[in-house]
Design an enzyme around this catalytic site. Structure first.
Site, short mmCIF file in Angstrom:
data_model
loop_
_atom_site.label_atom_id
_atom_site.label_comp_id
_atom_site.label_asym_id
_atom_site.label_seq_id
_atom_site.Cartn_x
_atom_site.Cartn_y
_atom_site.Cartn_z
N ASP A 34 0.84 -1.20 0.00
CA ASP A 34 0.00 0.00 0.00
C ASP A 34 0.88 1.25 0.00
O ASP A 34 2.04 1.21 0.42
CB ASP A 34 -0.92 0.03 1.23
N TYR A 149 -14.08 8.59 -11.84
CA TYR A 149 -13.87 7.28 -11.20
C TYR A 149 -14.40 6.12 -12.05
O TYR A 149 -13.72 5.10 -12.24
CB TYR A 149 -14.55 7.30 -9.83
N LYS A 153 -12.43 2.96 -14.07
CA LYS A 153 -12.70 1.54 -13.80
C LYS A 153 -13.05 0.81 -15.11
O LYS A 153 -12.58 -0.30 -15.36
CB LYS A 153 -13.86 1.39 -12.80
N LYS A 192 -18.06 6.19 3.06
CA LYS A 192 -19.28 5.96 2.29
C LYS A 192 -20.48 5.98 3.22
O LYS A 192 -20.33 6.05 4.44
CB LYS A 192 -19.16 4.62 1.58
N ARG A 222 -30.07 2.02 -2.75
CA ARG A 222 -28.78 1.34 -2.94
C ARG A 222 -28.88 -0.07 -2.34
O ARG A 222 -29.76 -0.35 -1.52
CB ARG A 222 -27.66 2.06 -2.18
#
Ligand code: NAD
Length: 325
Positions: A34, A149, A153, A192, A222
């Protein structure tokens, strides 16, 4: 018992950390990579090889994949809607990570490459109604993904496809739909919705100010997948013969208002709701169509939102207290 050697990229993050925990419990030889300093990783294990590397650099990617059989790429500069709507260039720069990792994996004769894609690849016009039709894999085209974003992807998905077709690298791509759980971002602007709502409810309970601000009108829908389902699905997809990008998400659809009610119930409070209609809220509705994953794996994410939220709330509560707030 597994003898595989794997690298998890983005291992200091939320899902990457959980994946390392699972792989190491399965006795794989794990390298964890990372960008963040090790002390900032959500989960860190001393019995795996931990490396701090910036995977936007080609040489760092070569170091990350050296001697491993499998690459899990979960490294990305990302966050919730508040972050991705305001940091489109930063999100797109994650293409450097995927580009160099794929190139390094191919050059190092890696056997399998996993890429963590997102439901943000889906075309915007399929997500205008709250009462959404669950998204099928084919709904990504004609392409009009989330700006920044989502485009990154989708482009990286295509790169995986062409590295498989042209160079024979086995690539597997999962489109994650909203993942939540302990050991993830819960404040600071990248969090989130489930973590943000847990934190706001904890703040309200702690301060006695029984009001909560909700982004949007609360009617947006969602589905949310608990992190254990995400890790299990990721590993099953990696081990499968699934060559096309596939949904990995829960199909338990809720409104944001219902999500708030669930967290209120866990905390034992009812809060006064204030709606910020100017805040980033993303598409109106999004759900995962799980027909493909059921067909291929005979499995789909099934951990109930209520159960996962209880664990998430308890963990964020502990973090909040540990900060002396
Ligand atoms: P996260 O932000 O917690 O983890 C991502 C990690 O990547 C971070 O620790 C970050 O430091 C690391 N990283 C960023 N740039 C890097 C670089 N240049 N070199 C090395 N490491 C770098 O996010 P997460 O929620 O664990 O997400 C993991 C993956 O899943 C990401 O690719 C994300 O786009 C994807 N995804 C997540 C969700 C979700 O709901 N969490 C949904 C869809 C897709």
């Amino acid at each position: 018992m597994s003898e595989r050697s794997v690298v998890v990229c983005g291992a200091g993050g939320f899902i990457g950390g959980a994946l390392v925990a699972d792989l190491r419990a399965d006795r794989a030889r794990v390298r964890a990579v990372d960008l963040k300093p090790l002390e900032e990783w959500y989960q860190r294990f001393d019995d795996v090889e931990n490396l701090q590397l910036d995977l936007r650099d080609k040489s760092a990617c070569e170091q990350a994949v050296a001697g491993v059989e499998e690459v899990y790429n979960l490294a990305a500069d990302m966050g919730g809607m508040g972050f991705i709507e305001n940091n489109k260039a930063a999100c797109m720069l994650s293409v450097l990570i995927n580009t160099h990792l794929l190139g390094a994996a191919q050059a190092a004769d890696v056997s399998h490459f996993f890429f963590a894609s997102s439901a943000c690849v889906y075309a915007a016009d399929k997500q205008v109604d709250h009462d959404v039709v669950p998204l099928k894999e084919e709904d990504a085209y004609p392409a009009m993904p989330e700006d920044g974003y989502g485009w990154e992807k989708l482009f990286s998905e295509r790169m995986c496809r062409h590295f498989a077709e042209d160079y024979g690298l086995v690539t597997r791509v999962a489109r994650y739909h909203n993942v939540y759980g302990p050991h993830g971002t819960w404040d600071g602007g990248r969090e989130k919705a489930p973590a943000a709502i847990c934190r706001k409810v904890i703040e309200a309970v702690t301060t006695g100010d029984h009001r909560i601000e909700i982004w949007g009108d609360g009617h947006q829908t969602r589905s949310f997948m608990y992190v254990d389902d995400c890790v299990l699905g990721t590993r099953r997809i990696m081990e499968s013969e699934i060559e096309e990008p596939i949904n990995l998400g829960s199909d338990q659809l809720v409104t944001i208002n219902q999500l708030v009610s669930m967290v209120e119930q866990i905390a034992g409070v009812t809060l006064e709701r204030r709606y910020d209609l100017d805040a980033p809220k993303g598409v109106n509705g999004r759900n995962s169509d799980n027909a493909q994953i059921r067909k291929h794996l005979g499995w789909e994410p099934s951990i109930r939102l209520q159960d996962g939220l209880e664990k998430t709330y308890a963990w964020i509560h502990d973090q909040y207290r540990a900060r002396g707030q």
